[in-house]
Design a protein around this motif. Structure first.
Motif, PDB file in Angstrom:
ATOM      1  N   UNK A  62      41.134  40.382  37.397  1.00  0.00           N
ATOM      2  CA  UNK A  62      40.073  41.108  37.949  1.00  0.00           C
ATOM      3  C   UNK A  62      40.460  42.887  37.662  1.00  0.00           C
ATOM      4  N   UNK A  63      39.573  43.430  37.249  1.00  0.00           N
ATOM      5  CA  UNK A  63      39.895  44.770  37.102  1.00  0.00           C
ATOM      6  C   UNK A  63      39.024  45.597  37.891  1.00  0.00           C
ATOM      7  N   UNK A  64      39.720  46.598  38.784  1.00  0.00           N
ATOM      8  CA  UNK A  64      38.941  47.367  39.804  1.00  0.00           C
ATOM      9  C   UNK A  64      39.319  48.644  39.784  1.00  0.00           C
ATOM     10  N   UNK A  65      38.282  49.711  39.836  1.00  0.00           N
ATOM     11  CA  UNK A  65      38.660  51.173  39.844  1.00  0.00           C
ATOM     12  C   UNK A  65      38.158  51.695  41.135  1.00  0.00           C
ATOM     13  N   UNK A  66      38.765  52.942  41.166  1.00  0.00           N
ATOM     14  CA  UNK A  66      38.880  53.623  42.412  1.00  0.00           C
ATOM     15  C   UNK A  66      38.729  55.306  41.864  1.00  0.00           C
TER      16      UNK A  66
END
Lengths: 112, 113
Positions: free
Chosen positions: B91-95
């Motif tokens: 999983x890739x997540x951005x913020x």
């Protein structure tokens, strides 16, 4: 190190009944706490985030209150719906790198 | 809804093969995270970036795993020599900030035969 504990692996209840999923955490500092919901074969979606000013976050009928005295951030809803059936994760975030530390998740099954 | 894009959605590799997956973060999100979710649904943080710079990574990532987030290109996570134990959802997540909520992409499901 920091950790998040979700004591229930599976919660099964009848539509219309109240929901409470437990989450406690251990952290050296005061973390932000999050609830994510993950439906089958989908990405985790942010449900709630704790506030620094102790406001109670609410979304889609769910709410959670951060209790620093008991290190808890339990997820609650007054009336469960069939569509609430999913996997729910509690996560904490501390430190300036922002990585999330997840609990093992609680599967909520709502039955008619 | 999250606008993080991950490709491919499914990846099948033999043991010892390279496996590469990509992530395009939400527009305006300079911080990118990679997590591994195993078959028991346990999450493991792998690495994170702010713009092109690595903020933190675990020891495992330093050996067979490599990752980068070049400017004007998708971020990528590559496993140099896949092992059966690497089979998982990545999983890739951005913020928008390092210390803020993270928005996840749909993941790349890697199966190592």
């Amino acid at each position: 190190g920091d950790s998040v504990t979700q004591t229930e692996g599976l919660v099964t209840l009848t539509e219309g009944l109240p929901v409470m999923l437990n989450c406690t955490y251990q952290s050296t500092y005061s973390p932000f706490l999050f609830w994510y919901v993950q439906h089958l074969n989908e990405a985790p979606k942010l449900l709630l985030k704790s506030f620094t000013d102790n406001k109670r976050p609410e979304h889609q009928g769910f709410h959670a209150t951060l209790h620093k005295s008991s290190s808890s951030f339990h997820l609650q809803k007054s009336s469960a719906q069939l569509s609430d059936s999913a996997l729910y994760y509690c996560a904490s975030q501390t430190g300036n790198t922002g990585k999330l530390i997840f609990g093992l998740g609680t599967t909520l099954q709502v039955q008619p | 809804n999250s606008k993080v894009i991950q490709t491919p959605r499914y990846l099948v590799k033999g043991q010892g093969q390279k496996a590469k997956m990509r992530c395009i973060p939400e527009k305006g999100h300079p911080v990118v995270f990679w997590y591994q979710q195993n078959k028991n649904n346990e999450f493991k943080f792998l690495i994170n970036f702010q713009n092109q710079e690595v903020l933190q990574q675990i020891d495992m990532t330093e050996k067979r795993f490599s990752a980068e987030c070049p400017s004007n290109s998708p971020c990528s996570l590559e496993i140099q020599s896949s092992e059966a134990g690497d089979s998982a959802l990545y999983l890739c997540a951005s913020s928008p900030l390092g210390y803020a909520e993270q928005f996840f992409g749909p993941g790349t499901r890697l199966t190592v035969l």
